[in-house]
Scaffold this active site. Structure first.
Site, short mmCIF file in Angstrom:
data_model
loop_
_atom_site.label_atom_id
_atom_site.label_comp_id
_atom_site.label_asym_id
_atom_site.label_seq_id
_atom_site.Cartn_x
_atom_site.Cartn_y
_atom_site.Cartn_z
N CYS A 232 0.89 -1.18 0.00
CA CYS A 232 0.00 0.00 0.00
C CYS A 232 0.92 1.21 0.00
CB CYS A 232 -0.92 0.00 1.22
SG CYS A 232 -1.93 -1.47 1.42
N ALA A 233 1.77 1.29 -1.02
CA ALA A 233 2.92 2.21 -0.99
C ALA A 233 2.53 3.68 -1.01
CB ALA A 233 3.85 1.89 -2.16
N GLY A 236 4.95 6.71 -1.17
CA GLY A 236 6.21 5.98 -0.98
C GLY A 236 7.15 6.41 0.12
N ASP A 283 -3.72 -3.26 -10.86
CA ASP A 283 -4.87 -3.05 -11.72
C ASP A 283 -5.63 -4.35 -12.00
OD1 ASP A 283 -2.97 -4.17 -13.36
OD2 ASP A 283 -2.63 -2.35 -14.54
N ASP A 301 1.15 -1.24 4.93
CA ASP A 301 0.81 0.00 5.64
C ASP A 301 -0.66 0.27 5.29
OD1 ASP A 301 0.89 2.38 7.00
OD2 ASP A 301 1.95 3.48 5.42
N CYS A 354 -1.89 3.92 10.97
CA CYS A 354 -1.73 5.15 11.75
C CYS A 354 -3.02 5.39 12.53
CB CYS A 354 -1.35 6.33 10.87
SG CYS A 354 -2.46 6.62 9.49
#
Length: 404
Positions: A232-233, A236, A283, A301, A354
């Site tokens: 889930c970059a 980045g 995709d 993440d 988070c």
């Protein structure tokens, strides 16, 4: 402090877009600051900080001003007047601020400050949820910490420099920084400044990244030469940190469902001198299937409520809805189940958010470990970071190892 009409008008215009048109505060402030090229650093600082301050305390200020959403322009002026009175700013004799009841504002503030949901300016449902999940004492402290203005924290890009050299370079550009104990690559700005205009930034010597977020790359136990997927970059930040940890050796495959975010990562990677990152948009399911059982490390993440980062995104309090949190928990479980398949036997995976809610964190890990795919994994360790104890963002991370 003397109020300037054009700056206050900018704040009122910004609040109209954020509160009534549901625009994101950071994007609105970014646009406002481009409005007049003659504004200096203090003018820009006033607009940004005042807008964020009023967004953060919206419920409290609106309650004191006795106005309800959707706010008319007159309502927004009343809210602004509350902010100014509570800051001890002398009100100018502008027609919009006529008849502001300063004594009544202070009295209402004292009265409402005894009630947590007003004092900490939070929706009822979110206040109840936080208390239910963390307990009254912890939630009360955490909520207070999440309402403080976030410090500006940067991460030294060790591919290009070291902490001492970066501190010296920034000092030459009149920016003083402090080391943070326990965070080897983090520096905290002594005073807020537009660090994106520095030569040190354009040369790729650092990235803006909160101290809590900087813990994740180390937690993943990444080493040079490994094959790592950041699934889930986004733009980045953590991929770049991993590239530095790996000394540009090995391979990082940065994946995301949003191709535009990966374009931003490519741009940042060039500036950072990070050459071992390959971006791949998700995709179709084939993208993930091709990587099954092939990764030394996988970083998830995960998308989450973002409650741990309210310091820097105060408008999230008002945009979040109970159903979003329920839906995101389903998404988190799907992501854990699908993307964990990329870890090879003996490899490791970090699940991070988070958020400070156990239902998005340790409960999700427990649920995964009890699932069919999760049976192949064991929990090595986890870390709960609260804003009230760390002083930085609220965060969670769990390290799991694939044992079979």
């Amino acid at each position: 402090m003397r109020l300037h009409r054009n700056l206050v008008y900018a704040v009122i215009d910004g609040l109209q877009l954020i509160f009534n048109e549901n625009k994101y505060a950071d994007k609105v402030v970014e646009q406002l600051l481009k409005r007049d090229k003659r504004w200096g650093a203090r003018d820009r600082g006033f607009i940004a900080e005042t807008t964020y301050d009023i967004v953060r305390w919206k419920r409290l200020y609106a309650e004191i001003a006795e106005v309800k959403e959707p706010f008319s322009r007159e309502n927004l002026w009343r809210i602004f007047a509350v902010w100014a009175v509570l800051k001890g700013i002398r009100l100018p004799d502008w027609s919009q601020l006529e008849g502001t009841p300063a004594r009544r504002i202070k009295g209402r503030f004292d009265e409402l400050s005894k009630i947590r949901k007003y004092r900490e300016s939070i929706p009822d449902w979110l206040d109840l949820l936080g208390e239910k999940e963390l307990g009254e004492a912890v939630w009360t402290k955490e909520l207070h910490a999440l309402n403080q203005q976030a410090s500006v924290i940067i991460r030294v890009n060790t591919l290009k420099t070291n902490k001492k050299a970066l501190q010296a370079a920034l000092k030459e550009e009149a920016i003083e920084t402090l080391s943070i104990k326990g965070y080897p690559e983090a520096l905290e700005l002594k005073e807020r400044a537009n660090i994106f205009k520095t030569n040190a930034f354009s040369d790729g010597l650092f990235e803006v990244q909160d101290a809590s977020s900087q813990l994740v790359a180390s937690f993943l136990d990444a080493e040079p030469g490994m094959r790592i997927a950041d699934v889930c970059a986004g733009a980045g930040g953590k991929s770049l940190h991993l590239a530095a940890k790996m000394e540009n050796k090995g391979q990082i495959i940065a994946l995301d469902i949003y191709g535009n975010k990966l374009k931003e990562l490519k741009r940042r990677a060039r500036r950072n001198g990070a050459h071992n990152i390959e971006t791949r948009p998700i995709d179709s399911t084939k993208v993930i299937k091709k990587l099954h059982n092939s990764m030394d490390r996988v970083l998830i993440d995960a998308p989450c409520s973002g409650l741990g980062v309210l310091k820097r995104n105060p408008d999230a309090k008002w945009k979040l809805q109970p159903e979003f949190i329920e839906n995101i928990k389903k998404t988190q479980q799907d992501i854990l189940n699908d993307y964990s398949k990329m870890v090879k036997p003996g490899g490791k995976m970090v699940y991070a958010t988070c958020s400070v809610l156990p239902s998005e964190n340790q409960d999700q890990v427990a649920l995964f470990l009890n699932s069919e795919n999760g049976k192949a994994f064991k929990l090595i360790k986890d870390k709960k970071v609260l804003a009230s104890t760390s002083g930085f963002d609220g965060f969670y991370m769990a390290l799991l190892e694939k044992v079979s």
